[in-house]
Each structure stands twice: as structure tokens, then as C-alpha cells.
Scaffold this motif. Structure first.
Motif, PDB file in Angstrom:
ATOM      1  N   SER A 117       0.821  -1.210   0.000  1.00  0.00           N
ATOM      2  CA  SER A 117       0.000   0.000   0.000  1.00  0.00           C
ATOM      3  C   SER A 117       0.853   1.257   0.000  1.00  0.00           C
ATOM      4  O   SER A 117       2.074   1.211   0.191  1.00  0.00           O
ATOM      5  CB  SER A 117      -0.916   0.016   1.228  1.00  0.00           C
ATOM      6  N   GLN A 177      -4.226   8.402   5.163  1.00  0.00           N
ATOM      7  CA  GLN A 177      -5.070   7.736   4.182  1.00  0.00           C
ATOM      8  C   GLN A 177      -4.271   6.585   3.581  1.00  0.00           C
ATOM      9  O   GLN A 177      -3.113   6.755   3.209  1.00  0.00           O
ATOM     10  CB  GLN A 177      -5.497   8.695   3.069  1.00  0.00           C
ATOM     11  N   ASN A 178      -4.904   5.416   3.501  1.00  0.00           N
ATOM     12  CA  ASN A 178      -4.226   4.220   3.005  1.00  0.00           C
ATOM     13  C   ASN A 178      -4.811   3.819   1.646  1.00  0.00           C
ATOM     14  O   ASN A 178      -6.027   3.758   1.478  1.00  0.00           O
ATOM     15  CB  ASN A 178      -4.391   3.064   3.993  1.00  0.00           C
ATOM     16  N   TYR A 179      -3.904   3.544   0.665  1.00  0.00           N
ATOM     17  CA  TYR A 179      -4.322   3.154  -0.672  1.00  0.00           C
ATOM     18  C   TYR A 179      -3.611   1.859  -1.052  1.00  0.00           C
ATOM     19  O   TYR A 179      -2.372   1.794  -1.050  1.00  0.00           O
ATOM     20  CB  TYR A 179      -3.984   4.248  -1.694  1.00  0.00           C
ATOM     21  N   SER A 211      -1.603  12.304  -4.663  1.00  0.00           N
ATOM     22  CA  SER A 211      -2.157  12.253  -3.308  1.00  0.00           C
ATOM     23  C   SER A 211      -3.496  12.964  -3.209  1.00  0.00           C
ATOM     24  O   SER A 211      -4.321  12.623  -2.364  1.00  0.00           O
ATOM     25  CB  SER A 211      -1.166  12.860  -2.303  1.00  0.00           C
ATOM     26  N   GLY A 245      -5.808  10.170  -4.535  1.00  0.00           N
ATOM     27  CA  GLY A 245      -5.332   8.799  -4.358  1.00  0.00           C
ATOM     28  C   GLY A 245      -5.401   7.954  -5.608  1.00  0.00           C
ATOM     29  O   GLY A 245      -5.757   6.779  -5.546  1.00  0.00           O
ATOM     30  N   THR A 246      -5.045   8.538  -6.757  1.00  0.00           N
ATOM     31  CA  THR A 246      -5.132   7.809  -8.024  1.00  0.00           C
ATOM     32  C   THR A 246      -3.765   7.314  -8.473  1.00  0.00           C
ATOM     33  O   THR A 246      -2.745   7.978  -8.268  1.00  0.00           O
ATOM     34  CB  THR A 246      -5.728   8.695  -9.120  1.00  0.00           C
TER      35      THR A 246
END
Length: 222
Positions: free
Chosen positions: A64, A76-78, A108, A111-112
Motif C-alpha cells: 500500500s 489515508q491508506n491506498y 495524493s 489517491g489515483t
């Protein structure tokens, strides 16, 4: 004051980012990010810290990217499909992330992710000629952006590269490590402010990946 350092603060085994005072050089606090933080990079405006988590155990999507807002330390976690190895922000505000199998851009604000290219496809860009033995995956990687953010340089166990941040379009140069006279030392990267030169292992290279000088001992860490 505090320093979020990609070389000293990513605590891989503890799953956290350690905050170190630049005044006392002592640990101030820690920020839990989960997984195994493999690299850090700071956004050009100094507001966001991007942490890549190398989490290659137990199935897909465990790796992630964690974005930490340094104003309030919110996170924020992606999820990522492939384990990330290193990251660096460019002047356009997007972060370039190298994973075990590809290069991706991450923004950021939203988040893409956007795939730039795959490791396997880089064989066709390799200088001086395309490499017939180029790997499909890599295991080590390091990146650094020039001070002005217009160039991002990287070194891996298989190749070095220079990425010009889009203005108006991106330019990517790749050179296999096998093309060097001597084996590339530890794939650590530092860059000049304007991106004219960068160090990869023991080699000083220009942005077209031509060798300008070599550390006489072969290993600049010694």
C-alpha cells in the motif's frame, strides 16, 4: 524542528515512521503505518509524507501507499497490487513509485494511480541498445528527485533510469546495469539540484545516463 527522513525514519520491522528531531538527533515520536514501510518521500509543498508499504506476504493488495498529512498527522491508506520499492515526488506534485514489476505515478489529491510503464517494457528503452535479457521483475530500488523536482533518477538491481517530469510530456531513459564496466554498487541514488548529474552506486552519471566519473574504491559508502 523535526525531520521525516527516508534514510533514517522508515522503521521496516516495526511498521512505523519514526520522527527524529534535527536539533537533538533523538527520536521524538512514531507514526504507525502498518505493513513494512520501504520508502518515504515528501511532497514539494512539505504538507504530505508518502510512505510505501512493502507487504508481499499472504496474497495480493497487501502492499500500500500511506499518505500522512503533516498538519494533523491524519492518514489515508491506498492499496497497491505490487510491492513498492521506492518513491519520489516531482515538481508536478505527483509521486513516481517503482514496484517490483512497474513504474506508476500516484497523486495524493485523490489517491489515483497511473501506470507509466512495466519493467519488462523498459527493455525497449534500454541504452545503448535494447536488452534481450532484461528482467520482468526487480527486487531492489532507490530513487531521488533533483532539487527543482524536474527530474527523478533511479537505480535498481537490473537498471538505472532518468525520468523527466512531464513538461509537457515525460521522457524516460533506461540503462541496464550490465552495461557498466564494473558491477553497480549498492543501488543508492542522490541528485544535483538542477538534475544535470546524479550518483547511482559508485557512478556519477548525467541525465542521459552517460558515466561522468566513478568512485575510485567502487563502493562510495566506504
Amino acid at each position: 524542528s523535526t525531520l521525516y527522513s527516508p534514510h533514517q525514519s522508515a522503521n521496516f520491522t516495526a511498521g512505523q515512521v519514526d520522527v527524529i528531531s534535527t536539533t537533538s538527533n533523538r527520536l521524538v515520536s512514531s507514526i504507525r503505518v502498518g505493513g513494512q514501510p520501504s520508502s518515504l518521500c515528501l511532497s514539494p509543498d512539505g504538507r504530505y509524507l508518502l510512505v510505501t508499504n512493502y507487504n508481499n506476504f499472504g496474497g495480493p493488495n497487501l502492499s500500500s501507499v500511506v499518505v500522512i498529512n503533516l498538519d494533523d498527522l491524519s492518514r489515508q491508506n491506498y492499496a497497491m497490487s505490487n510491492p513498492p520499492l521506492s518513491c519520489a515526488f516531482g515538481a508536478d506534485g505527483a509521486a513516481l513509485i517503482i514496484t517490483t514489476v512497474d513504474l506508476v505515478k500516484f497523486r495524493s489529491n485523490g489517491g489515483t494511480f497511473e501506470q507509466v510503464t512495466t519493467v519488462a517494457s523498459l527493455a525497449q528503452l534500454a541504452l545503448p541498445v535494447p536488452s534481450p535479457t532484461f528482467p520482468r521483475e526487480i527486487t531492489r530500488g532507490s530513487m531521488a528527485a533533483s532539487g527543482d523536482g524536474n527530474f527523478i533518477f533511479g537505480a535498481t538491481d537490473a537498471f538505472v533510469f532518468a525520468y523527466q517530469v512531464p513538461s509537457p510530456s515525460a521522457v524516460l531513459y533506461v540503462r541496464p546495469t550490465l552495461s557498466f564496466v564494473k558491477p553497480l554498487g549498492p543501488p543508492l541514488v542522490t541528485a544535483s539540484f538542477d538534475g544535470s548529474y546524479f550518483m547511482a552506486g559508485q557512478y556519477l552519471l548525467d541525465r542521459r545516463l552517460r558515466v561522468v566519473a566513478e568512485h575510485p574504491d567502487g563502493d562510495p559508502s566506504q
